[in-house]
Design an enzyme around this catalytic site. Sequence first.
Site, PDB file in Angstrom:
ATOM      1  CG  ASP A 741      -2.169   0.755   0.969  1.00 39.88           C
ATOM      2  OD1 ASP A 741      -2.011   1.983   0.529  1.00 39.88           O
ATOM      3  OD2 ASP A 741      -3.220   0.359   1.350  1.00 39.88           O
ATOM      4  CB  SER A 851     -16.314  -1.510 -10.268  1.00 40.21           C
ATOM      5  OG  SER A 851     -17.287  -0.646  -9.905  1.00 40.21           O
ATOM      6  CB  THR A 853     -18.866   1.301 -12.834  1.00 38.51           C
ATOM      7  OG1 THR A 853     -17.579   0.742 -12.468  1.00 38.51           O
ATOM      8  CG2 THR A 853     -19.407   1.787 -11.313  1.00 38.51           C
ATOM      9  CE1 TYR A 875     -13.078   2.180  -9.701  1.00 32.30           C
ATOM     10  CE2 TYR A 875     -15.330   2.258 -10.056  1.00 32.30           C
ATOM     11  CZ  TYR A 875     -13.935   1.665  -9.387  1.00 32.30           C
ATOM     12  OH  TYR A 875     -14.073   0.577  -8.741  1.00 32.30           O
ATOM     13  CE  LYS A 879     -11.691  -1.110 -10.399  1.00 30.96           C
ATOM     14  NZ  LYS A 879     -10.596  -1.802  -9.618  1.00 30.96           N
ATOM     15  CG  ASN A 925     -17.715   5.371  -1.930  1.00 28.71           C
ATOM     16  OD1 ASN A 925     -17.891   5.779  -2.822  1.00 28.71           O
ATOM     17  ND2 ASN A 925     -16.915   4.639  -1.402  1.00 28.71           N
ATOM     18  NE  ARG A1029     -21.831  11.248  -9.340  1.00 26.37           N
ATOM     19  CZ  ARG A1029     -21.614  10.583  -8.185  1.00 26.37           C
ATOM     20  NH1 ARG A1029     -20.700  11.182  -7.164  1.00 26.37           N
ATOM     21  NH2 ARG A1029     -21.959   9.462  -7.877  1.00 26.37           N
TER      22      ARG A1029
END
Length: 1076
Positions: A741, A851, A853, A875, A879, A925, A1029
């Site tokens: 990380d 995801s 999405t 985004y 993915k 979020n 959005r």
Amino acid sequence: MVSLKPHLTALLKSLPPSPVDQQNLDELVKKTIVQSKNGFSPENRKLQWEYLLKDDIFQLATSEGVEIKRDADKYYTELCGKLDLTLTFTEQDACEATFPFTVLQDLLETQTITSCSRIFSWIESRSARLTKDMVPQKGKALILLRTLNDLLRRLSKMGTTTIFCGRILTFLSGVFPLGERSGVNLRGEYGPTWEGVRFLDKTKHENSEKGGSKGSEGKAEADDDKMQVDDKKPQTLQEKKEEFYNTFWSLQLPFSKPPLFANKDTFPDFKEALNKVMPIIKEATAKERAMMGSRSAAVGAPPVLKRKRDTSEEENNSNEYFFAKFLTSPDLLDLEASSQSIADTHFRRQFLFQLLILLNHLLCFTATAKAGWTTPRNRSLHMDFTLEEPDAQWVQESLAKVFEELRQTTPNGRVFADTVHAILERERNWVKWKNELCTPFDKEPWVEDAAGQKAGLFDVTQSIRTEMRLPPQEWKWNLGTPALTEIWEMGYRNLQDLENPVGPGDVKDFVKKIKLEDARISNRKNNLEKPAPAKMRQAAAKSVTPHLAQTPATGKSDVSTNLSETNEGTLAAPRPIMSSVNSLLHPSLPPKPTSPSKLASSSQEPVKLDTAPAATSAGAASAPVSATASTAAPFSTLVALPIDPEIIKCEDNKQRWSWLALRAARDQHLQHFGKIGTGDIEALAQEIEKEERSLKCEDNPNGLATEEHQNVLVTGGAGYIGTHVIYELQKTRKYKVISIDNHHNSFPAALTRVSALSQSELPTNATETDNKSTEIEAHKCDLTKPDEIRAVFAKYGKGGIWGVIHIAAYKAVGESTEIPLTYYANNVGATVSLLQIMGEYECTRIVYSSSATVYGTPPLVPIPESTRLQADSPYGKTKVMSETIIDDLCHSDKKWRAVSLRYFNPAGAHPSGLIGEEPRGRPGNLLPLLAHMAAGRVNDATLKVFGNDYPTPDGTCVRDYLHIIDLASGHVLALDALSDDSKIFNPEASAFFKAYNLGKGKGVSVLQIIDAMRKATGFDYKYEIIGRRRGDVPDLTADPALAEKELGFKAPADLETMCHDLWNWQSKNRNGYGEQ
């Protein structure tokens, strides 16, 4: 005569407030009637009660307008109470049986439509009492039918009264038979009579008035002279128009009142007028068709430099219907009947349609037709008119001409004429049925003799319906059919698996082939055993007897027998027997599949005759059977089925796969052949795997990978999802976690807490190995820098890291639309670097955090994994790209195994409150933002909700939220599925890559989330609706069925639990990991 009014007044005062109990009301009315009997005859008493009750009702009804404005409910309650009183008096025989219906008839005529609806509600609720002892076509039945038909005429069949009309018709259908309801309409009228229209010349009329002072004699002479002159003059165009106008409208008189045909001059005048009008109608239609023909012919002509008429306007106008109206001038009639306007066709069509109705009506009055329908009961239809044979012939010819004229109209004249013909045909059948006094056409109820009594359909089918309500038995074939079920059990998962031919491989591949054959044998045995009742067993035992015969006198047989002792009801499956000649390749190798072999019927494995599947070993499949004989069980205890050719074929296949496996392994692994016994392929595969593991340990002396623990690398391990995934990994006690990380959006303290949390959950007698499993080796490095990643892998050497869970990524949809290049570089570029370095260090297992999405705006909700990938935001596109890269990698090299987990929305925190979601800066979020608002960590007093005009229940976006612990457990299941013995991949597939949805399968909207957090925190959230959005999709709800079936994934935690755990974390850690 003494009035009964005091008695009624006293009764009204004694009544309790509405609604009055019916039993109480009956007693009060009965008492009042008894008290009023003195001094009155029955007839006078009934008349007085009817007058007083009706007067009392209408005194209230006259105040309808005022009372409704004050209190409508009170007015209607009081009115219904008085109607109840009237009905009760009638039931006590104080009034005539028809009295309530006459009151209702007068009352409905005086009330508004709204009040009529409330009164009809009272009729519906009292229908059983009102229709008691009612006889159709007599007494109160006629009054009720007439009253409701009058009410229907008042109501419009469209608009707000449509439901009211339906209620009335439904009520009628339950009270009166169809014939009675239809027959009453025959007693109606034709409608208003046509008053007649004629065009008068005003100039002539005035001149005639001026000459009125002359003597009558001179006037007569002048008139005679004028007539003689007029007879010689031809008609002018204006006079022709006037004559046509008068003739045209004269046809409306017989149509409005057909009984006029009883007059002897009506039909000749009608015939003459029709003969004059039809040629003009035909001429107008011909002109119109000619004009339309010239228009179509002009299509091929040279272009004209004129502005063309908008065709869309003409098309729209052609769809509008202009109905015939009263025309006050011959010029207007000429305009309508000519071809100068778009409305002409529809005007003529209406006239011709009307004419067809009248001509069809006239055909009902031929002598033959009248004999069929004339009865005394339909006298209202009778008229003194009979259509003679020549006149009937003229009517038939006129019908044909009018229909042909209707077909010639445009547009779609033939279709319109066919529609009119169908309508008239149905109308003729309807009128015929009415003329026949509505003969019943209902079928008799279905009955059946049961135990000497007739029973109806409901009673006879009671047991069947009860059985149908029971839950159905479980279908014996899990996938619908035996063939599909067998294919699935064989390990096939898609069509490509069936297409791929068998190719060479290592020993593990051949072991899987042998196991597939074992599964086929097991399925076949189960299918053979299920339908084997006692008779079949006896037949099978007889058929197998010749195979169990004694050997010749020499005492030796070609193949030694081996009969194992079995219980009654068992059977030995055939097994191929090796030749006594050893293989030339190696003693442990079986002979080639083409070498001669024999089947010994006695060398059979016992097979139970129940439904339990028989266990089969892959290794034993290819092992030669011992030739030593054993004591045979008595024949009476053996039950054998005939030798099955499919089982023999599978056994041959197993021998072939075993031979190929041993031949493929002899060059590199010959040293293990002495350890495995005779042809045990499964044991050989285990020995090879042990050797490979020992070689890896020798090549990696510094690595920590042991048989007890496998090293698993988690990218983004200090983040929200990463910490919970590490916690779930440590719970298994079989993985050693390595974390990578860069702390871009996380805190190092999170890993310390995870380790402490796992340590606290260890049992008191935990081993040293268990303690080591709670330790985390954390490395701070950036995935976009390959050298830093390579340094981590180099520490553990090749094969030192068993698998990778790749979570690290930028994940804000809104932010990705502002800085897309940053997202592509971090999410896609870092994934490519990670995969390259994994390949360098022989780490070929990866669980990728994708995801929901990736689906964009899905065509189907809930969303299955088979949905096309079409992300709407940068985004989501990162993915999709990463999944595509991993898929391509798996197709290029079958050593790679990968699972992509498409998250739907994780929420909540660990129930202890030690770890949770703590992003750096403002949360991106929804749920952590709401938690920060309740904790006072953000300054915003109002939450901005992006859009409330989506196609969702409350207009806001719907998402599938699942608890973070459930999501983390899904990662562990996916990692376990990457092992070599996993069943989610078909061994013959072209690539070992699969994607799964992780979600609850139940969506919740933004407003529902706000409401749930309000309950969990007690904080009064304020929100503001703003525009949509970019990148947001209306509904992302998972279909997690595949993950549940193949991975065993479950997400039991509900939304309330998620919000409670989230607030528990936030309230215990106001400043996140900085302060507890």
